[in-house]
Design a protein around this motif. Structure first.
Motif, PDB file in Angstrom:
ATOM      1  N   VAL A 121       0.856  -1.188   0.000  1.00 23.04           N
ATOM      2  CA  VAL A 121       0.000   0.000   0.000  1.00 23.04           C
ATOM      3  C   VAL A 121       0.892   1.239   0.000  1.00 23.04           C
ATOM      4  O   VAL A 121       1.818   1.353   0.812  1.00 23.04           O
ATOM      5  CB  VAL A 121      -0.923   0.034   1.224  1.00 23.04           C
ATOM      6  N   GLU A 122       0.610   2.153  -0.894  1.00 27.73           N
ATOM      7  CA  GLU A 122       1.344   3.409  -0.956  1.00 27.73           C
ATOM      8  C   GLU A 122       0.750   4.375   0.072  1.00 27.73           C
ATOM      9  O   GLU A 122      -0.312   4.947  -0.141  1.00 27.73           O
ATOM     10  CB  GLU A 122       1.232   4.002  -2.363  1.00 27.73           C
ATOM     11  N   ALA A 161       4.051  -1.098   3.643  1.00 26.24           N
ATOM     12  CA  ALA A 161       3.852   0.275   3.184  1.00 26.24           C
ATOM     13  C   ALA A 161       5.028   0.690   2.318  1.00 26.24           C
ATOM     14  O   ALA A 161       6.177   0.319   2.600  1.00 26.24           O
ATOM     15  CB  ALA A 161       3.727   1.217   4.373  1.00 26.24           C
ATOM     16  N   ILE A 162       4.754   1.454   1.270  1.00 27.35           N
ATOM     17  CA  ILE A 162       5.817   2.053   0.482  1.00 27.35           C
ATOM     18  C   ILE A 162       5.487   3.518   0.238  1.00 27.35           C
ATOM     19  O   ILE A 162       4.365   3.978   0.474  1.00 27.35           O
ATOM     20  CB  ILE A 162       6.064   1.323  -0.856  1.00 27.35           C
ATOM     21  N   THR A 178      11.530   5.172  -1.211  1.00 27.75           N
ATOM     22  CA  THR A 178      11.489   3.933  -0.444  1.00 27.75           C
ATOM     23  C   THR A 178      12.885   3.330  -0.398  1.00 27.75           C
ATOM     24  O   THR A 178      13.491   3.095  -1.441  1.00 27.75           O
ATOM     25  CB  THR A 178      10.499   2.938  -1.057  1.00 27.75           C
ATOM     26  N   VAL A 179      13.369   3.103   0.809  1.00 26.50           N
ATOM     27  CA  VAL A 179      14.681   2.487   1.021  1.00 26.50           C
ATOM     28  C   VAL A 179      14.458   0.993   1.207  1.00 26.50           C
ATOM     29  O   VAL A 179      13.747   0.581   2.120  1.00 26.50           O
ATOM     30  CB  VAL A 179      15.378   3.079   2.260  1.00 26.50           C
ATOM     31  N   GLY A 197       8.417  -6.513   2.983  1.00 27.12           N
ATOM     32  CA  GLY A 197       8.344  -5.413   3.939  1.00 27.12           C
ATOM     33  C   GLY A 197       9.694  -4.988   4.463  1.00 27.12           C
ATOM     34  O   GLY A 197       9.790  -4.289   5.471  1.00 27.12           O
ATOM     35  N   ARG A 198      10.767  -5.373   3.757  1.00 22.76           N
ATOM     36  CA  ARG A 198      12.122  -5.011   4.175  1.00 22.76           C
ATOM     37  C   ARG A 198      12.449  -3.626   3.629  1.00 22.76           C
ATOM     38  O   ARG A 198      13.355  -3.457   2.808  1.00 22.76           O
ATOM     39  CB  ARG A 198      13.115  -6.058   3.675  1.00 22.76           C
TER      40      ARG A 198
END
Length: 302
Positions: A121-122, A161-162, A178-179, A197-198
């Motif tokens: 999800v953004e 989440a991103i 996003t890292v 999710g990393r």
């Protein structure tokens, strides 16, 4: 370019390098960019992930990691029941489906589909035509995603989440970014990191975050599971690049700990808990005026 932006691949590559990015995703509306064009512009050191922004009539979503020339069905709305087939085409080639800007402030951009079936999800979308990198629609998306985590973590099917800059205009690329903790700089490597999710989200490359949980001689980072064997858990966030920030730890019980950074913007926040008290922990960093500087995906405790 097939979106409503004004940036050429050459300009986007130049801005990506200036922003300190290692990868970008191409997400033209309902079309797939020519990979040869991007490869020629990007050269070595900048990965280009092929994707598209699927602009349906009741919400947008991102198809990331698709094949060159692969077209994704977009001309439908919720009640047409066609989104499952569209997502299946993305998943068949190892791609990711991401719910985009769920609370966008215009009718066709507001996301009306269920999150089930999506991989991420953004929660943080770029500034568009505004000069504010963190807006009310992002706050709503983050709150909605945060509330869902407790139930989703319990079932083992939580959605990461991103954040994406959704750059349409000059100067927007990389805000946010996003890292990803990826095993290699490749499309499969980056997508695997996002899927697991990393990853965490930053307003710019100037922000540094190390977020770890330790228990019983073990440690885990963002997106990982920590086997605590009933021992106490210590959570630490080490931060740089956010002057006078507020640091907040969040769990399935909401905001559970708050600290602050000094004016020079570097410091460590620590909190102690247990798996019996807390199913997961994630962190948010905000500027003194409330704007988001960074946020993480959760560390799962069990």
């Amino acid at each position: 370019m097939y979106s409503d932006g004004e940036l050429t691949p050459a300009r986007l590559v130049a801005e990506a390098r200036a922003a300190g990015l290692h990868f970008i995703a191409t997400t033209d509306h309902n079309s797939v960019a020519n990979p040869c064009t991007w490869e020629a512009e990007a050269g070595d050191g900048l990965l280009v992930v092929l994707g598209t922004e699927v602009t349906t009539r009741t919400g947008h979503w991102l198809a990331l990691g698709i094949e060159p020339g692969q077209l994704i069905d977009w001309d439908y709305r919720v009640r047409d029941g066609r989104i499952d087939q569209a997502r299946a085409g993305v998943h068949e080639v190892g791609g990711l489906c991401v719910a985009a800007h769920p609370h966008a402030p215009y009718p066709t951009g507001r996301f009306m589909y269920a999150y089930q079936g999506f991989d991420a999800v953004e929660v943080w979308n770029g500034p568009w035509s505004s000069d504010r990198p963190w807006q009310a629609d992002n706050e709503a998306a983050l709150a909605e995603w945060g509330r869902s985590l407790a139930a989703d973590v319990e079932t083992g099917q939580w959605r990461p989440a991103i954040g994406n800059s959704d750059a349409h205009l000059a100067g927007q690329l990389g805000t946010p970014q996003t890292v990803v903790f990826a095993e290699e700089l490749s499309s499969p490597g980056v997508l695997a990191g996002i899927r697991a999710g990393r990853s965490w989200i930053a307003e710019s490359a100037a922000v540094r975050l190390s977020f770890l949980a330790d228990a019983a001689g073990r440690s885990a980072g963002v997106g990982e599971r920590l086997a605590t064997v009933g021992e106490p858990v210590t959570v630490r966030a080490r931060i740089q690049g956010v002057p006078s920030a507020t640091v907040t730890f969040h769990s399935d019980r909401g905001a559970v700990h708050r600290g602050s950074l000094p004016a020079h913007g570097a410091g460590t926040a620590t909190w102690c808990t247990s798996a019996a008290e807390t199913a997961f922990v994630r962190v948010e960093l905000r500027h003194p005026d409330g704007r988001m500087a960074a946020l993480s995906n959760p560390i799962i405790l069990h």
